[in-house]
Design a protein around this motif. Structure first.
Motif, PDB file in Angstrom:
ATOM      1  N   GLY A 279       0.839  -1.205   0.000  1.00 37.61           N
ATOM      2  CA  GLY A 279       0.000   0.000   0.000  1.00 37.61           C
ATOM      3  C   GLY A 279       0.870   1.248   0.000  1.00 37.61           C
ATOM      4  O   GLY A 279       1.641   1.471   0.923  1.00 37.61           O
ATOM      5  N   GLU A 280       0.742   2.037  -1.059  1.00 37.76           N
ATOM      6  CA  GLU A 280       1.654   3.168  -1.228  1.00 37.76           C
ATOM      7  C   GLU A 280       1.081   4.471  -0.679  1.00 37.76           C
ATOM      8  O   GLU A 280      -0.129   4.603  -0.478  1.00 37.76           O
ATOM      9  N   SER A 282       0.626   7.058  -2.254  1.00 39.24           N
ATOM     10  CA  SER A 282      -0.268   7.671  -3.237  1.00 39.24           C
ATOM     11  C   SER A 282      -1.729   7.495  -2.864  1.00 39.24           C
ATOM     12  O   SER A 282      -2.605   8.170  -3.393  1.00 39.24           O
ATOM     13  N   GLY A 283      -1.994   6.526  -1.985  1.00 40.02           N
ATOM     14  CA  GLY A 283      -3.378   6.197  -1.674  1.00 40.02           C
ATOM     15  C   GLY A 283      -3.865   4.989  -2.460  1.00 40.02           C
ATOM     16  O   GLY A 283      -5.031   4.632  -2.380  1.00 40.02           O
ATOM     17  N   TYR A 284      -2.949   4.381  -3.222  1.00 35.31           N
ATOM     18  CA  TYR A 284      -3.299   3.173  -3.981  1.00 35.31           C
ATOM     19  C   TYR A 284      -2.284   2.079  -3.669  1.00 35.31           C
ATOM     20  O   TYR A 284      -1.149   2.367  -3.285  1.00 35.31           O
ATOM     21  N   MET A 285      -2.694   0.827  -3.890  1.00 41.63           N
ATOM     22  CA  MET A 285      -1.740  -0.268  -3.809  1.00 41.63           C
ATOM     23  C   MET A 285      -0.722  -0.081  -4.924  1.00 41.63           C
ATOM     24  O   MET A 285      -1.071   0.211  -6.065  1.00 41.63           O
ATOM     25  N   GLU A 313       1.255   4.566   3.658  1.00 37.20           N
ATOM     26  CA  GLU A 313       0.065   4.243   2.866  1.00 37.20           C
ATOM     27  C   GLU A 313      -0.810   5.486   2.677  1.00 37.20           C
ATOM     28  O   GLU A 313      -0.286   6.564   2.527  1.00 37.20           O
ATOM     29  N   PHE A 314      -2.131   5.323   2.737  1.00 36.50           N
ATOM     30  CA  PHE A 314      -3.046   6.403   2.347  1.00 36.50           C
ATOM     31  C   PHE A 314      -2.713   7.718   3.071  1.00 36.50           C
ATOM     32  O   PHE A 314      -2.561   7.748   4.281  1.00 36.50           O
ATOM     33  N   LEU A 428       4.965   6.199  -8.949  1.00 38.70           N
ATOM     34  CA  LEU A 428       3.885   5.668  -8.121  1.00 38.70           C
ATOM     35  C   LEU A 428       2.565   6.369  -8.425  1.00 38.70           C
ATOM     36  O   LEU A 428       1.862   6.809  -7.540  1.00 38.70           O
ATOM     37  N   ASP A 429       2.293   6.503  -9.717  1.00 43.57           N
ATOM     38  CA  ASP A 429       1.120   7.260 -10.160  1.00 43.57           C
ATOM     39  C   ASP A 429       0.297   6.385 -11.092  1.00 43.57           C
ATOM     40  O   ASP A 429       0.677   6.148 -12.235  1.00 43.57           O
ATOM     41  N   PRO A 430      -0.843   5.888 -10.617  1.00 43.75           N
ATOM     42  CA  PRO A 430      -1.620   4.950 -11.437  1.00 43.75           C
ATOM     43  C   PRO A 430      -2.414   5.620 -12.553  1.00 43.75           C
ATOM     44  O   PRO A 430      -3.132   4.937 -13.275  1.00 43.75           O
TER      45      PRO A 430
END
Lengths: 529, 529
Positions: A279-280, A282-285, A313-314, A428-430
């Protein structure tokens, strides 16, 4: 003033004395309960009510009970907690960092090393206790993470050619009793440079993973410092005295003498294997990465060690708060001194944007071109930082998102004041996945000039004398305590005439009908009257 | 449920019973002290602590004491105050409006008209008392405004051709005992249409200015309703019964029978003269305009009238709160029903953007193209509304600006997801002045698609069962009360494999070392191991 903490335990005592530590004596399952409990305060309490947690009775999903405690959110759950870890007053955080970076001190070997009181060397001794898994490393994101990860480990390595030390915080996946996965964000991180050199030299990289160091070392290790400057020395600068170290048992490295837990080992630079997801911030896995592994050769620890973890994480989290403080310092210095933009006042990062994606540069009376110079320069410091970069005037409080929205609303015209910058580096940007994975191939940024840069009418609030007087009456009337936001009185911004001032002054002494009568004689644009 | 208020005084009693009214008995100077005092609560208290104010001992800069009181912030200083004025529960505000608009009721003439208990007709009687200036109209922005302005007057006029009524709230500058300046934003406002027709017919427009009406009428008058639908009838719809009216004394208009103060007069459509400046809801002083004037022919009022004013100017204010509620209803209906975009959930306006400049459209699983359809449609409803329009998914709480920043940070790539729309209409926007004045010649908007629209990894928070359990433990441990923000647990967004799920499930039962061992056998992208 010298640094008040000799080790992590001193810091926890200081937190407790200030009412900033929650001590939990009830049993807590580190795999399912521990981080979710602490997470709640980041989703449900304002920053100034957040505290560090010390769990004294830690269990796990297999029913084990650990002879160790877990400290989490104890370094940066709030600015006050961070200041305590730094041994500084809240208002002195920036100055303390500047002073420390200017006066690094080399570490000093000592004979007394509590961090080595208990020792397990070699496969047999390690396997007998369960190795790294014998200690209560919590699972950060139960339901999605596939293992416990070390979230606050200081990885100590040396440049294979020069012998220079680097200490950095990189997450570590617990993969086996003698196996810890190492994950680094980018190839520019210093441990990556060491690994690349080891690979070229055809030999393993020795490493020691420190858990529960004196806070000065952990804070130095998460700060970006120039390559070649050892974080041991920066920690010495922060403390105003040498960090106490002792030789490791199985690798050629000095390790902190007062740490809670030290994991020694070797990394084969040619071996990579799947790691994560995790869990990063960024707020996303994050994605499953392909990463190196530390093969553990020894573990040493203090009696009843305190396993210190960061809650990340978040956002917001300890990670984003540390970034917010650190990045603000670094960018302000870069723009103001590095790029010579003297009108730059400060640079503010936003935790919901993980302190990477959005920031605001505040300028005081920028001269022509300086707002755009600052925007482009800010985008150029690091290609993965800043998806939305906004320049504002110094009457906007950047810590107040509503004030930023007000500036965006009435100090911009998008076609004139917004530019999009392509060819940025995603991290780390989905939002731009490639083959369903990131990092992605392309990314972009948006620069917004929300400075007024020309004559503006006054802010539509009563002017300062009237508001000051109202504040006094408010108190006399016994009304509820105020927490005033900027702006709370009106002020001129360049476009206001002597006639405007005269009419307003007349009105405030009750002579507005004179103005009304005069306007009647002036006629309108239709020429009629 | 029928509407609980017969007049303004009933509403003030209701506020007081609910603890939502501050009654000030101490002397307050309406020219210098009154609005600044109330302004403080909009800069220094959270919305749910804001209340209405009733000043019972009003003085002015000339040392006068008025036989009247001033009610301000009593209609919309908070949503709770607004709901009280509307006679509805907080959760029923939208439904109440929808019901009222669907069942308008014509007004009903009554014999008993408290609003005409005191009467002053003709120049001599009016001048003897001081005309409109005999009543305590406060100065809104002392230090910048050049006169008191009526901020909550309902202007009643009739279409000179059809006789249809219109009631609208337009500010009125106190210019003389028998002169009130009228300022309208745009030529599409209904009173402008009446004025244009009167000009064509070569005769004056009769008007009555109502101060202190029953709240249903004021709330109807600030809402945008179609041309030709009388706000008297909408007020009847809101009340579930006919509005009580009575013929005016000097103009051919019916006026509300329970209003506090009625100013009758005529507007010469060919006479324009300077008016203002006035502190605008944009947060800046507006420009001096060239505007018509009401020539007063009569004033009637209740004994000891309550002069009701809106607090507007710098946002947030009563104005912006009324807009936030009203615009949200109007835009949602337009997008969802008018444009057939069923995935639209709600439209949220931001008070620091005066509810004009920025809004967020929330969509639930929009089908391909719908996010951009909604963005373009939202921009097309009114050319002066929406400088920054953002589409988000339904897991984003648009009332939380931090959640919007998170969406902008990780669900957009500016080059792909941002478009600038030129040829917009500026309105009270100083960011593009023409000849140092606005409205300006050109303006633009920025549309941002921050919906994910494709597979995304899960949100990096522990999944719901773990967070639910943590919340229970939090309470058991007696920790401080939480006010949880969305999201507070992790959830999937389309990109998560069976393998990911299996590994996370294993970890939560403590079997993560099995995963670690399996990963070791998989090798890495370098092919080595």
């Amino acid at each position: 003033m010298s640094y008040p903490h000799r080790d992590l335990r001193d810091h926890l005592d200081a937190l407790e004395r200030s009412g900033l530590l929650i001590r939990v004596r009830e049993p807590i399952n580190k795999d399912t309960e521990l981080v979710p409990l602490v997470r709640l305060q980041f989703r449900g309490l304002p920053e100034d009510q957040r505290r560090g947690f010390l769990f004294e009775h830690v269990t796990d999903a297999r029913g084990r009970r650990f002879d160790a405690s877990v400290a989490i959110a104890t370094f940066a759950s709030s600015r006050q907690v961070y200041a305590t870890a730094l041994g500084a007053d809240l208002s002195q955080i920036g100055a303390t960092w500047q002073r420390a970076l200017g006066a690094p001190q080399p570490p000093r070997r000592v004979a007394d090393a509590p961090s080595q009181e208990h020792r397990y060397v070699g496969a047999a001794e390690l396997d007998a206790i369960g190795g790294v898994d014998a200690f209560p490393h919590p699972i950060s994101t139960p339901g999605f993470d596939n293992a416990p990860f070390l979230t606050a480990p200081c990885w100590v390595t040396r440049d294979p050619e020069t012998g220079d030390y680097n200490v950095g915080v990189y997450r570590g996946m617990i993969k086996g009793p003698r196996r810890v996965g190492l994950q680094m964000d980018t190839p520019s991180q210093h441990i990556s440079v060491h690994l690349a050199k080891a690979r070229r030299l055809g030999r393993p990289l020795e490493a020691a993973v420190i858990v529960g160091a004196v806070p000065a070392l952990a804070l130095a290790s998460v700060q970006k410092v120039p390559y070649g400057l050892s974080e041991y020395e920066v920690a010495g600068g922060l403390m105003g005295r040498a960090l106490e170290v002792t030789p490791a048992l199985t690798v050629d490295l000095d390790v902190p003498a007062t740490a809670e837990l030290v994991i020694e080992g070797r990394i084969d630079p040619d071996h990579l294997e799947p790691e994560g997801p995790f869990g990063e911030a960024s707020g996303y896995m994050g994605p499953r990465t392909t990463s190196p592994v530390l093969e553990v050769t020894a573990i040493t620890h203090r009696p009843r060690p305190v396993v210190q973890a960061f809650i990340s994480e978040f956002p917001p989290s300890e990670s984003t708060l540390m970034r917010r403080i650190g990045f603000g310092q670094v960018y302000r210095r870069f723009l103001k001194h590095g790029c010579n933009i003297d009108s730059v006042q400060d640079v503010t990062f936003y935790e919901p944007a993980t302190c990477n994606m959005m920031f605001v540069v505040r300028l005081s009376n920028p001269s022509a071109g300086q707002a755009w110079q600052a925007l482009h320069a800010a985008a150029s410091y690091e290609p993965s930082m800043g998806k939305i970069i906004i320049a504002v005037d110094d009457d906007i409080d950047p810590d107040d998102l509503e004030a930023v929205v007000w500036a965006l609303s009435f100090r911009t015209q998008p076609h004139r004041d917004v530019r999009i910058l392509e060819h940025r580096l995603p991290r780390l940007d989905p939002s731009e996945p490639q083959d369903n994975r990131y990092p992605a191939a392309t990314a972009s940024a948006m620069l917004i000039d929300a400075t007024w840069g020309r004559g503006y009418p006054p802010v539509s609030l009563p002017s300062k004398p009237f508001m000051e007087q109202a504040r006094q009456r408010w108190e006399e009337l016994g009304l509820p305590a105020l927490s005033l936001r900027e702006p709370w009185y009106g002020y001129e911004l360049g476009e206001w005439s002597e006639e405007n001032r005269r009419e307003a002054a007349l009105a405030a002494i009750g002579r507005y009908l004179e103005t009304g009568a005069r306007l009647a004689t002036m006629g309108g644009e239709d020429g009629a009257t």
